[in-house]
Scaffold this active site. Sequence first.
Site, PDB file in Angstrom:
ATOM      1  N   GLU A   1      43.540  44.885  52.492  1.00 33.81           N
ATOM      2  CA  GLU A   1      44.245  44.225  53.600  1.00 33.81           C
ATOM      3  C   GLU A   1      43.294  43.164  54.143  1.00 33.81           C
ATOM      4  OE1 GLU A   1      47.289  44.780  54.544  1.00 33.81           O
ATOM      5  OE2 GLU A   1      47.739  46.645  53.500  1.00 33.81           O
TER       6      GLU A   1
ATOM      7  N   CYS B   1      43.854  39.564  62.297  1.00 30.16           N
ATOM      8  CA  CYS B   1      44.277  39.082  60.975  1.00 30.16           C
ATOM      9  C   CYS B   1      45.600  38.340  61.054  1.00 30.16           C
ATOM     10  CB  CYS B   1      44.381  40.247  60.002  1.00 30.16           C
ATOM     11  SG  CYS B   1      45.544  41.531  60.507  1.00 30.16           S
TER      12      CYS B   1
HETATM   13  P1  NAD Z   1      34.024  42.299  56.778  1.00 30.30           P
HETATM   14  O1  NAD Z   1      34.614  41.967  55.463  1.00 30.30           O
HETATM   15  O2  NAD Z   1      32.780  41.604  57.193  1.00 30.30           O
HETATM   16  O3  NAD Z   1      33.701  43.858  56.893  1.00 30.30           O
HETATM   17  C1  NAD Z   1      34.700  44.837  56.625  1.00 30.30           C
HETATM   18  C2  NAD Z   1      34.026  46.148  56.270  1.00 30.30           C
HETATM   19  O4  NAD Z   1      33.411  46.055  54.983  1.00 30.30           O
HETATM   20  C3  NAD Z   1      32.918  46.585  57.228  1.00 30.30           C
HETATM   21  O5  NAD Z   1      33.021  47.974  57.441  1.00 30.30           O
HETATM   22  C4  NAD Z   1      31.654  46.265  56.444  1.00 30.30           C
HETATM   23  O6  NAD Z   1      30.529  47.018  56.839  1.00 30.30           O
HETATM   24  C5  NAD Z   1      32.102  46.619  55.046  1.00 30.30           C
HETATM   25  N1  NAD Z   1      31.293  46.079  53.935  1.00 30.30           N
HETATM   26  C6  NAD Z   1      30.524  44.966  53.919  1.00 30.30           C
HETATM   27  N2  NAD Z   1      29.965  44.806  52.688  1.00 30.30           N
HETATM   28  C7  NAD Z   1      30.399  45.829  51.911  1.00 30.30           C
HETATM   29  C8  NAD Z   1      30.182  46.226  50.560  1.00 30.30           C
HETATM   30  N3  NAD Z   1      29.412  45.520  49.736  1.00 30.30           N
HETATM   31  N4  NAD Z   1      30.797  47.330  50.103  1.00 30.30           N
HETATM   32  C9  NAD Z   1      31.609  48.057  50.910  1.00 30.30           C
HETATM   33  N5  NAD Z   1      31.831  47.744  52.211  1.00 30.30           N
HETATM   34  C10 NAD Z   1      31.244  46.646  52.712  1.00 30.30           C
HETATM   35  O7  NAD Z   1      35.199  42.051  57.854  1.00 30.30           O
HETATM   36  P2  NAD Z   1      35.128  41.945  59.437  1.00 30.30           P
HETATM   37  O8  NAD Z   1      34.380  40.724  59.835  1.00 30.30           O
HETATM   38  O9  NAD Z   1      34.728  43.257  60.017  1.00 30.30           O
HETATM   39  O10 NAD Z   1      36.700  41.704  59.723  1.00 30.30           O
HETATM   40  C11 NAD Z   1      37.276  40.442  59.748  1.00 30.30           C
HETATM   41  C12 NAD Z   1      38.213  40.179  58.586  1.00 30.30           C
HETATM   42  O11 NAD Z   1      39.122  41.262  58.409  1.00 30.30           O
HETATM   43  C13 NAD Z   1      39.087  38.952  58.844  1.00 30.30           C
HETATM   44  O12 NAD Z   1      39.204  38.170  57.679  1.00 30.30           O
HETATM   45  C14 NAD Z   1      40.428  39.566  59.223  1.00 30.30           C
HETATM   46  O13 NAD Z   1      41.521  38.698  59.049  1.00 30.30           O
HETATM   47  C15 NAD Z   1      40.461  40.763  58.321  1.00 30.30           C
HETATM   48  N6  NAD Z   1      41.415  41.765  58.815  1.00 30.30           N
HETATM   49  C16 NAD Z   1      42.543  42.027  58.073  1.00 30.30           C
HETATM   50  C17 NAD Z   1      43.502  42.945  58.554  1.00 30.30           C
HETATM   51  C18 NAD Z   1      44.767  43.258  57.779  1.00 30.30           C
HETATM   52  O14 NAD Z   1      45.418  44.254  58.076  1.00 30.30           O
HETATM   53  N7  NAD Z   1      45.151  42.463  56.792  1.00 30.30           N
HETATM   54  C19 NAD Z   1      43.276  43.593  59.771  1.00 30.30           C
HETATM   55  C20 NAD Z   1      42.120  43.297  60.489  1.00 30.30           C
HETATM   56  C21 NAD Z   1      41.192  42.388  59.995  1.00 30.30           C
END
Ligand code: NAD
Length: 482
Positions: A230, A265
Amino acid sequence: MSGRIARYNPARVYELVGTVPVADPTRVDAVVRAADAAQRGWARTDVADRVAALRAAADAVEPDLPVLAELLARESGKVLADCRGELGFALTFLRWVADRAPRVLADTALDDAAGRLLLRRRPYGVVAAITPWNAPIILSLLKIAPALAAGNTVVVKPSPLAPLAVDRTVRLLASALPAAVLQVLHGDAEAGAALVGHPLVGKVAFTGGAATARVVAAAAAAQTTPTTLELGGNDPVLLLADADLSPEPMRRLVMASFATSGQVCMAAKRLYVPAARHDEFVAAYRQAADEVLCLGDPLAAGVSMGPVVTAEAAARITGLVEDAVARGGRALPVGRADPGTDLRAGHFVAPTLVTGVPEDAAVVAEEQFGPTVPLLSYRDEDDLVARANAGELGLGASVWSADEERAFAVARRLEAGFVFVNTHNRTGMSLRAPFGGVKRSGYGREYGDEGIAEYAQTCVVHAPAAFRAGGAGAAANAYPSA
Ligand code: NAD
């Protein structure tokens, strides 16, 4: 990253809100092994008992909601009322899954002239739930509730930018469940990678950014572990010529862009108005924004917009606005500031409406994920639809019109997983409506029956009629008939 994650309040950066321990790979392994050991026993319990346990888990969280809401507000910078709303909604969702899952997950049995067929919905095993910081409770529950109902066990890894309320919520939920059925661990990329790549993980459910998603999907693919992703969006808002620009819908539209300081998002991220209504729209929008947007401390009464999550996010969003101005745009400040808040104490970014920018400016072409939104004007419906569908993202969109049939007709032309009509963002969500992206906004669905079915695999038992007692028989290598 090792030791402990310390989370400071984005509204008062000197204020330590709390710490959590970072899970090293040895700890990740122990947590996943415990989840795996608990999984078969949990899956053997009847679905009615599993959903009863989910209801008890919701009840265990309920009395703690005020504490959790304040913790979430202080660690994330989201305003207190929004945090209360998110937590309440998460429990509503949990109870909705408890009601709905037995029907979605029930066996289907057919016994007719073609044979006897049993379709079973079996769990994947251990689900790794990796969540972002911006709506950490509901985004965790969207994975936890259906996964547990389907008989999986779950390990949650929240974002290091908002780990505290998730940690507390998961522990409260887990207090009503058998040991190791639901666990939480902390860290960033290292802990996340150890979890995703663990051979005992049966499914990865990820919400976050596109760059992280590619790393996560590749690591999961190395073990052929299925994923749901997502991801972000760059949602267009299509105001048709007959859209109602009166204060009530305008206030809703403003909040669709600026709730959680735009860090959502499915926020309204590009506004398209008919060229003939551009100036009328700007006046109506600014008036509504001045009414509903109050930037300040998330715990202060009357504040509707807090800081952004980090200093880096503040610099990135400010840079997008500066770039828009450098490309000929105008940045119109909207809303007001809370007089009681020291805006220099946190990562506050004033909300802006950006006008007069070219379509390829970063503020239009990229997900801003912050408190700024571009306003663009269009000539006709074909021009509008083509521009709305431009780009590689396809999460949400909205169509605003006094004529619902016309709105639905335009909505059918949009490349988006979810099109809202006369609203946008969380006010347009429905528990029964699957949510998720098309194109590069991800795959898989949350909410709705599909969001429950994501956590079960359909497995089959089949006795073809030809080979049952008294059957007609068939050649040893025959293909089935229709
Ligand atoms: P992010 O991608 O920086 O982090 C998301 C998660 O991934 C965190 O828990 C992080 O610690 C983890 N992570 C980082 N590197 C990893 C790896 N190598 N392996 C496994 N896990 C890892 O996202 P963010 O900044 O926390 O959130 C913002 C983004 O999320 C925006 O693009 C937003 O649009 C999106 N988002 C989407 C939805 C949806 O339902 N489509 C909902 C909320 C946010």
